[in-house]
Design an enzyme around this catalytic site. Structure first.
Site, PDB file in Angstrom:
ATOM      1  N   LYS A 100      16.169  10.828 -53.469  1.00  0.00           N
ATOM      2  CA  LYS A 100      15.865   9.428 -53.746  1.00  0.00           C
ATOM      3  C   LYS A 100      14.997   9.322 -54.985  1.00  0.00           C
ATOM      4  O   LYS A 100      13.870   9.804 -55.009  1.00  0.00           O
ATOM      5  CB  LYS A 100      15.135   8.764 -52.573  1.00  0.00           C
ATOM      6  CG  LYS A 100      15.035   7.240 -52.741  1.00  0.00           C
ATOM      7  CD  LYS A 100      14.065   6.606 -51.770  1.00  0.00           C
ATOM      8  CE  LYS A 100      12.678   6.489 -52.349  1.00  0.00           C
ATOM      9  NZ  LYS A 100      12.573   5.536 -53.499  1.00  0.00           N
ATOM     10  N   GLU A 118       3.499  17.155 -55.014  1.00  0.00           N
ATOM     11  CA  GLU A 118       2.833  17.110 -56.322  1.00  0.00           C
ATOM     12  C   GLU A 118       2.316  15.687 -56.478  1.00  0.00           C
ATOM     13  O   GLU A 118       3.098  14.756 -56.674  1.00  0.00           O
ATOM     14  CB  GLU A 118       3.813  17.498 -57.437  1.00  0.00           C
ATOM     15  CG  GLU A 118       3.130  17.931 -58.717  1.00  0.00           C
ATOM     16  CD  GLU A 118       2.781  16.768 -59.637  1.00  0.00           C
ATOM     17  OE1 GLU A 118       1.597  16.357 -59.618  1.00  0.00           O
ATOM     18  OE2 GLU A 118       3.660  16.283 -60.334  1.00  0.00           O
ATOM     19  N   CYS A 147       1.023  12.348 -64.948  1.00  0.00           N
ATOM     20  CA  CYS A 147      -0.011  12.854 -64.037  1.00  0.00           C
ATOM     21  C   CYS A 147      -0.903  13.892 -64.705  1.00  0.00           C
ATOM     22  O   CYS A 147      -1.977  14.203 -64.195  1.00  0.00           O
ATOM     23  CB  CYS A 147       0.631  13.439 -62.780  1.00  0.00           C
ATOM     24  SG  CYS A 147       1.832  14.748 -63.103  1.00  0.00           S
ATOM     25  N   GLU A 202      -7.738   7.386 -59.900  1.00  0.00           N
ATOM     26  CA  GLU A 202      -6.588   7.499 -60.792  1.00  0.00           C
ATOM     27  C   GLU A 202      -6.115   6.112 -61.226  1.00  0.00           C
ATOM     28  O   GLU A 202      -5.778   5.271 -60.396  1.00  0.00           O
ATOM     29  CB  GLU A 202      -5.443   8.244 -60.103  1.00  0.00           C
ATOM     30  CG  GLU A 202      -4.275   8.498 -61.028  1.00  0.00           C
ATOM     31  CD  GLU A 202      -3.156   9.290 -60.362  1.00  0.00           C
ATOM     32  OE1 GLU A 202      -2.527  10.113 -61.046  1.00  0.00           O
ATOM     33  OE2 GLU A 202      -2.910   9.072 -59.159  1.00  0.00           O
TER      34      GLU A 202
END
Length: 481
Positions: A174, A249, A283, A384
């Site tokens: 997906k 991750e 990231c 973040e």
């Protein structure tokens, strides 16, 4: 309006629900296609196709699997322009970046694992004197789930799929519902390359619907996920009690440590890129910049001057450096952190404002933003943001900057700028990160392990680490006379 269909058992098909999601062009802020809103019924259909294909695919020779993956790699290269344009339209990133990085890397992923599987060997251990031979074989798991994010759509989608297929698994995958277009186009490329029906199945839709159905499916035996830390936590809570293999991750809040003895001009140039490449939506971007006090004022002046030169604009224009953020909700999230920085006493040295681009007035554009902070524990420096926003502050000692660098809950990557070899070795060992770049950034050898520690994830991808994840080790012990 174009429909982005599921790709199941080698054919495109509409979702069972006949429901569709809007797909936006971020550079215009307009809906330009519809995405299949898939549910557990679609995932089950994909699973059955993958299950039926597994016995044959897992017993296909390594040479044949390798040949098909290499063919996919070549076809991605041949379709570079079309795929790059689709990526830019879907994601908002500069076309130059998609052509130079995203699509070539997607091709490299298939090419690398097409070759790597031919070198992935069994192990043997002879116990001399005991007349015992052990050999360890690695067998494909079965049907595996791969879920990828929106920031590097085809790049990270293929980073998961390629090793899974190379190892002999079949896949239910997906892509992010925010950027599904290049994953949709990959289905036809796989057909052209001769990938057997059912080996790769691509289901579109939201995380709570299609993603959850993949993660919670009792017979999908491994999940490889790249995305946000909170989503990773949810996946772990679902999958761990089911004893699935997990590779997660997740997020990052990466430090950039700049010492006075660095190659200053090289550092400055790379730091601009490591701060704002892909609108800061990588990231691995260095979003916390710590500069040795003796060069801090010079760096601050020079860094602001360099960032002022970056052009925010239409991602299809050749001279654009920073395109649109991926979505309106994400733009609003990033802007909220800029407001928070002001509340926390941060000083906006540059940027912080939404940008109106001529001809694309409704697009999701934001200036690259530099914030000088006083407290390394402030929220803007700890959480973040995942946008074109960096914080900067000075440090005096090695011990001090290590304390600041390691203060966040994340541990994905770090960048160190110094010409001192002793410091390189000391600091690299003490930084809490899965990846440390010294005097460089985003310099990737696909043979090396990739991943983070702490809240940045579980497991490693890349090289033989990925092939190990997508296989189960079986030891066979033989006693002989």
């Amino acid at each position: 309006m174009k429909k982005i269909l599921n790709f199941i058992n080698g054919a495109y098909c509409e979702p069972f629900s006949q429901d569709w999601l809007d797909n936006y062009n971020p550079s215009k802020g307009e809906v330009y296609s519809k995405i299949a809103y898939s549910s557990s019924e679609d995932v089950e259909k994909a699973y059955q196709a993958a299950k039926d294909a597994f016995p044959s695919w897992s017993n296909t020779t390594i040479e044949e699997r390798s040949m098909i993956l290499l063919k996919i790699a070549s076809l991605i290269e041949e379709n570079l322009d079309a795929l790059a344009e689709a990526e830019t339209l879907d994601n908002g990133k500069p076309l130059s970046l998609a052509k130079a990085v995203d699509i070539p890397r997607a091709s490299s992923n298939f090419r690398f694992f097409g070759h790597a599987i031919t070198q992935f060997a069994s192990e043997a251990h002879e116990s001399v004197g005991l007349n015992t031979m052990n050999f360890t074989i690695r067998q494909p798991i079965g049907v595996v789930g791969c879920i990828s994010p929106w920031n590097l759509p085809l790049y990270l989608f293929t980073w998961k799929i390629a090793p899974a297929l190379a190892a002999g698994n079949t896949v239910v995958a997906k892509p992010s519902e925010v950027t599904p277009m290049t994953a949709y186009l990959l289905g036809e490329i796989c057909n052209q390359a001769g990938l057997p029906k059912g080996v790769l199945n691509i289901v579109h839709g939201t995380g709570p619907s299609a993603g959850q159905a993949i993660v919670s499916h009792p017979d999908i035996k491994a999940i490889s996920f790249t995305g946000g830390t909170k989503t990773g936590e949810h996946i772990a809570r679902t999958a761990a009690p089911m004893f699935k293999k997990l590779s997660l991750e997740l997020g990052g809040k990466n430090p950039n440590l700049i010492f006075a003895d660095c190659n200053y001009e090289k550092m400055l140039s790379v730091t601009v890129r490591s701060s704002f490449a892909n609108q800061g939506q990588i990231c691995l971007c260095g979003s916390r910049i710590f500069v040795e006090k003796s060069i801090y004022e010079k760096f601050k002046t020079d860094f602001v001057a360099k960032v002022k030169e970056l052009k925010v604009g239409n991602p299809f224009e050749a001279d654009t450096n920073i395109g649109a953020l991926v979505s309106k909700p994400h733009l609003e999230k990033v802007k909220s952190y800029i407001d928070l920085a002001k509340e926390e006493g941060g000083k906006i040295l540059f940027g912080g404002n939404q940008v109106t681009v001529e001809g694309s007035e409704n697009g999701y554009y934001l200036e690259p933003t530099i914030i000088e902070i006083l407290d390394y524990q402030c929220r803007v420096n700890q959480e973040e943001i995942f946008g074109p926003v960096v914080t900067i502050m000075p440090f005096e000692t090695e011990e001090e900057v290590l304390k600041m660098a390691n203060s966040v809950k994340y541990g994905l990557s770090a960048t160190l700028w110094t010409s001192n070899l002793d410091r390189t070795m000391r600091v690299s060992k003490q930084l809490e990160a899965g990846i440390v770049w010294v005097n460089t950034w985003l310099n990737r050898d696909l043979r090396t392990p990739f991943g983070g520690i702490k809240s940045s994830g579980v497991g490693r991808e890349g090289g033989f680490e990925a092939l190990k994840f997508f296989t189960e080790a079986k030891n066979v012990c033989i006693k002989y006379d």
